[in-house]
Design a protein around this motif. Structure first.
Motif, PDB file in Angstrom:
ATOM      1  N   ILE A  72       0.772  -1.137   0.098  1.00 22.21           N
ATOM      2  CA  ILE A  72       0.019   0.052  -0.140  1.00 22.21           C
ATOM      3  C   ILE A  72       0.976   1.320   0.162  1.00 22.21           C
ATOM      4  O   ILE A  72       0.225   2.302  -0.082  1.00 22.21           O
ATOM      5  CB  ILE A  72      -1.013  -0.164   1.010  1.00 22.21           C
ATOM      6  N   GLY A  73       2.114   1.197   0.162  1.00 21.68           N
ATOM      7  CA  GLY A  73       2.970   2.153   0.115  1.00 21.68           C
ATOM      8  C   GLY A  73       4.318   1.885  -0.567  1.00 21.68           C
ATOM      9  O   GLY A  73       4.408   1.086  -1.371  1.00 21.68           O
ATOM     10  N   SER A  74       5.174   2.736  -0.722  1.00 24.11           N
ATOM     11  CA  SER A  74       6.557   2.740  -1.785  1.00 24.11           C
ATOM     12  C   SER A  74       7.095   1.552  -1.160  1.00 24.11           C
ATOM     13  O   SER A  74       7.574   1.299  -0.093  1.00 24.11           O
ATOM     14  CB  SER A  74       7.118   4.076  -1.591  1.00 24.11           C
ATOM     15  N   VAL A  75       7.636   0.665  -2.113  1.00 28.99           N
ATOM     16  CA  VAL A  75       8.519  -0.281  -2.052  1.00 28.99           C
ATOM     17  C   VAL A  75      10.034   0.100  -1.727  1.00 28.99           C
ATOM     18  O   VAL A  75      10.496   0.888  -2.483  1.00 28.99           O
ATOM     19  CB  VAL A  75       8.378  -1.066  -3.014  1.00 28.99           C
ATOM     20  N   SER A  76      10.216  -0.118  -0.267  1.00 33.69           N
ATOM     21  CA  SER A  76      11.495   0.540   0.120  1.00 33.69           C
ATOM     22  C   SER A  76      12.837  -0.326   0.062  1.00 33.69           C
ATOM     23  O   SER A  76      13.805  -0.008  -0.010  1.00 33.69           O
ATOM     24  CB  SER A  76      11.328   0.941   1.711  1.00 33.69           C
ATOM     25  N   CYS A  77      12.275  -1.719   0.002  1.00 36.53           N
ATOM     26  CA  CYS A  77      13.772  -2.553  -0.009  1.00 36.53           C
ATOM     27  C   CYS A  77      13.294  -3.996  -0.481  1.00 36.53           C
ATOM     28  O   CYS A  77      12.161  -4.299  -0.193  1.00 36.53           O
ATOM     29  CB  CYS A  77      14.566  -2.571   1.429  1.00 36.53           C
ATOM     30  N   LEU A  78      14.474  -4.643  -0.929  1.00 33.22           N
ATOM     31  CA  LEU A  78      14.207  -6.069  -1.415  1.00 33.22           C
ATOM     32  C   LEU A  78      15.491  -6.916  -1.004  1.00 33.22           C
ATOM     33  O   LEU A  78      16.250  -6.341  -0.752  1.00 33.22           O
ATOM     34  CB  LEU A  78      14.328  -6.118  -2.966  1.00 33.22           C
ATOM     35  N   ALA A  79      15.031  -8.222  -0.881  1.00 29.17           N
ATOM     36  CA  ALA A  79      16.092  -9.094  -0.677  1.00 29.17           C
ATOM     37  C   ALA A  79      15.700 -10.432  -1.209  1.00 29.17           C
ATOM     38  O   ALA A  79      14.471 -10.830  -1.401  1.00 29.17           O
ATOM     39  CB  ALA A  79      16.436  -9.304   1.166  1.00 29.17           C
ATOM     40  N   LYS A 362      13.359   2.890  -6.338  1.00 33.71           N
ATOM     41  CA  LYS A 362      14.061   2.961  -4.764  1.00 33.71           C
ATOM     42  C   LYS A 362      14.844   1.872  -4.566  1.00 33.71           C
ATOM     43  O   LYS A 362      15.762   1.982  -3.640  1.00 33.71           O
ATOM     44  CB  LYS A 362      12.627   2.877  -3.593  1.00 33.71           C
ATOM     45  N   CYS A 363      14.936   0.609  -4.932  1.00 30.69           N
ATOM     46  CA  CYS A 363      15.499  -0.476  -4.659  1.00 30.69           C
ATOM     47  C   CYS A 363      15.810  -1.520  -5.752  1.00 30.69           C
ATOM     48  O   CYS A 363      14.832  -1.811  -6.812  1.00 30.69           O
ATOM     49  CB  CYS A 363      15.147  -1.194  -3.515  1.00 30.69           C
ATOM     50  N   LEU A 364      16.841  -2.132  -5.910  1.00 33.03           N
ATOM     51  CA  LEU A 364      17.259  -2.942  -6.562  1.00 33.03           C
ATOM     52  C   LEU A 364      18.022  -4.331  -6.207  1.00 33.03           C
ATOM     53  O   LEU A 364      18.698  -4.272  -5.267  1.00 33.03           O
ATOM     54  CB  LEU A 364      18.279  -2.532  -7.883  1.00 33.03           C
ATOM     55  N   GLN A 365      17.551  -5.402  -7.003  1.00 36.37           N
ATOM     56  CA  GLN A 365      18.435  -6.863  -6.362  1.00 36.37           C
ATOM     57  C   GLN A 365      18.380  -7.531  -7.589  1.00 36.37           C
ATOM     58  O   GLN A 365      17.464  -7.895  -8.270  1.00 36.37           O
ATOM     59  CB  GLN A 365      17.652  -7.311  -5.388  1.00 36.37           C
ATOM     60  N   ALA A 366      19.660  -8.131  -7.874  1.00 36.52           N
ATOM     61  CA  ALA A 366      19.831  -8.917  -9.037  1.00 36.52           C
ATOM     62  C   ALA A 366      20.066 -10.553  -8.447  1.00 36.52           C
ATOM     63  O   ALA A 366      20.680 -10.538  -7.545  1.00 36.52           O
ATOM     64  CB  ALA A 366      21.173  -8.679  -9.851  1.00 36.52           C
ATOM     65  N   SER A 367      19.509 -11.430  -9.133  1.00 39.70           N
ATOM     66  CA  SER A 367      19.735 -12.778  -8.596  1.00 39.70           C
ATOM     67  C   SER A 367      21.129 -13.285  -9.305  1.00 39.70           C
ATOM     68  O   SER A 367      21.445 -13.118 -10.400  1.00 39.70           O
ATOM     69  CB  SER A 367      18.548 -13.693  -9.175  1.00 39.70           C
ATOM     70  N   PRO A 368      21.822 -14.076  -8.297  1.00 37.61           N
ATOM     71  CA  PRO A 368      22.997 -14.770  -8.720  1.00 37.61           C
ATOM     72  C   PRO A 368      22.640 -16.019  -9.868  1.00 37.61           C
ATOM     73  O   PRO A 368      23.864 -16.382 -10.308  1.00 37.61           O
ATOM     74  CB  PRO A 368      23.539 -15.106  -7.682  1.00 37.61           C
ATOM     75  N   THR A 369      21.637 -16.318  -9.984  1.00 37.81           N
ATOM     76  CA  THR A 369      21.443 -17.628 -10.828  1.00 37.81           C
ATOM     77  C   THR A 369      21.150 -17.040 -12.272  1.00 37.81           C
ATOM     78  O   THR A 369      20.165 -16.217 -12.345  1.00 37.81           O
ATOM     79  CB  THR A 369      20.026 -18.227 -10.299  1.00 37.81           C
TER      80      THR A 369
END
Length: 415
Positions: A72-79, A362-369
């Motif tokens: 419901i709000g801004s996506v602030s972080c990923l993992a 706001k945030c980025l995450q790349a998969s090592p696979t």
């Protein structure tokens, strides 16, 4: 002229690692430039949407696989956590997305205010919050409660061991004192390395916690302004700040405490919002509020460093970055994502621009696979969505980039 390359990615190519595999770590690497969140939210998942979007490969060399909405709000972080993607926003809940179908699996959360950072290590997830606390979650398949709250930092034991001594209190503002183990403002970023947890805060301090018992070991007055990003590599932890500096910290002396190893200066009067370091630990990149990415080459003894990259990456602020092998991905307040190829000497050449978000990235995450000749990239935005992209690890492009002196140059890249 940009030459696009067509790719066919079969569905079978999107394999999923098991939960028992070692999850990748992600630190909060972006500044909190969005508005201050309210203290509580209530989720309504009746409006949860899921759709796979097929973008013709003749138009783009990348592919948008999914646009996930549920926050419901801004996506602030990923993992990434094994087979799961974790995403958090201005509410207290963290949504767990199952791969490869990218559907909501469960949710968990606790505390007041937004989740500012996520990092995973082994079977644990660490979350940093607006309420200045860190929460530790245990991931277990044997339990009905897959993500179970294990502890909150500082721990009660840590409090009880220190609150009686006046020497354990520090002045935070006029007529106010707090224990040195406490953050006094939002925790904006986390990093995990060598059985230690590092936390950076808007209160300008860097704190070090022991993984085995969650005890706070050190509190460092690290910067003159808010800390926006942390990353740990090769025994060194780097902190990026709104004061325009990246500082490197390493253990020294008989007491094995962290001390300042070096200072990397960004442009004058800008905030450094994010930071990444390559696997070898000799290349450091910082993303600034002026849209530039700056890079430094560090020697193995860490007694000298020099600027090797100064690239105008985006029209406005760079908010987040992540590395995937020889690729650097940057997300910006201009709503775009840029993919960069690292040159031998550390320079950057842009290979593609990804657009689609309706708000700042706001945030980025790349998969090592590796997947079908490319990799998966996850992006969270102030538009409240989480998007999943497939990015090829080879293409032929001709792009205008910036050299270290800011003059444009045209480069042809074969990745």
């Amino acid at each position: 002229m940009i030459q696009t390359v067509k790719h066919h990615v079969p569905d079978s190519a999107f394999s999923t690692p098991s939960l028992s595999s070692t999850p990748s770590s992600s630190s909060g690497r972006s500044s909190d430039t969005d508005e201050s969140p309210v203290t509580s939210f209530r989720y309504d998942f009746q409006d949860l949407k899921f759709k796979i979007l097929n973008v013709p490969s003749s138009f783009h060399s990348h592919k948008l696989l999914a646009n996930l909405s549920g926050h419901i709000g801004s996506v602030s972080c990923l993992a990434l956590c094994g087979e799961f993607i974790l995403s958090a926003s201005q509410g207290k809940d963290i949504i767990v997305w199952q791969q490869p179908d990218l559907r909501q699996f469960t949710k968990f959360g606790h505390g007041e205010g937004s989740v500012k950072a996520l990092v995973t290590a082994g079977n644990k997830v660490f979350t940093a919050h607006q309420d200045s606390r860190i929460r530790v979650w245990k991931v277990s398949r044997s339990s009905e409660n897959l993500f179970r709250l294990l502890d909150t930092l500082p721990t009660t034991k840590d409090y009880l061991g220190k609150f009686m001594k006046q020497s354990n209190y520090v002045q935070t503002r006029r007529h106010h004192k707090r224990l040195w183990i406490e953050h006094t403002d939002s925790i904006s970023c986390l990093a995990v390395s060598n059985s230690l947890i590092y936390s950076g805060s808007w209160d300008k301090t860097l704190k070090v916690w022991r993984m085995s018992d969650f005890k706070c070991l050190e509190s460092i007055k690290a910067h003159d302004d808010a800390i926006n990003g942390l990353v740990a590599s090769k025994g060194i932890v780097y902190s990026a700040s709104a004061d325009g500096r990246i500082k490197a910290w390493g253990k020294e002396g008989k007491n094995n405490k962290h001390s300042l190893k070096g200072i990397f200066e960004g442009h004058k009067d800008i905030s450094l919002n994010s930071i990444v370091v390559n696997e070898d630990g000799n290349l450091v990149y910082g993303g600034g509020s002026d849209g530039y990415i700056m890079g430094w080459l560090v020697n193995k003894d860490f007694d000298s460093w020099r600027v090797i990259c100064e690239t105008k990456a985006h029209k406005i602020a760079v908010l987040c970055m992540c590395l995937m092998g020889e690729f650097l991905c940057s997300g910006s307040a201009d709503k775009s994502i840029s993919i960069w190829k690292r040159e031998i000497k550390g320079g950057l050449v842009r290979t593609m621009i990804i657009k689609g978000h309706e708000g700042p990235v706001k945030c980025l995450q790349a998969s090592p696979t590796r997947v079908g000749g490319g990799f998966m990239l996850y992006s969270g935005s102030l538009d409240k969505s989480l998007r999943v992209w497939w990015v090829p690890n080879y293409c032929s492009t001709e792009q205008i980039t910036s050299s270290i002196d800011g003059t444009p140059k045209i480069s042809t890249v074969f990745v």
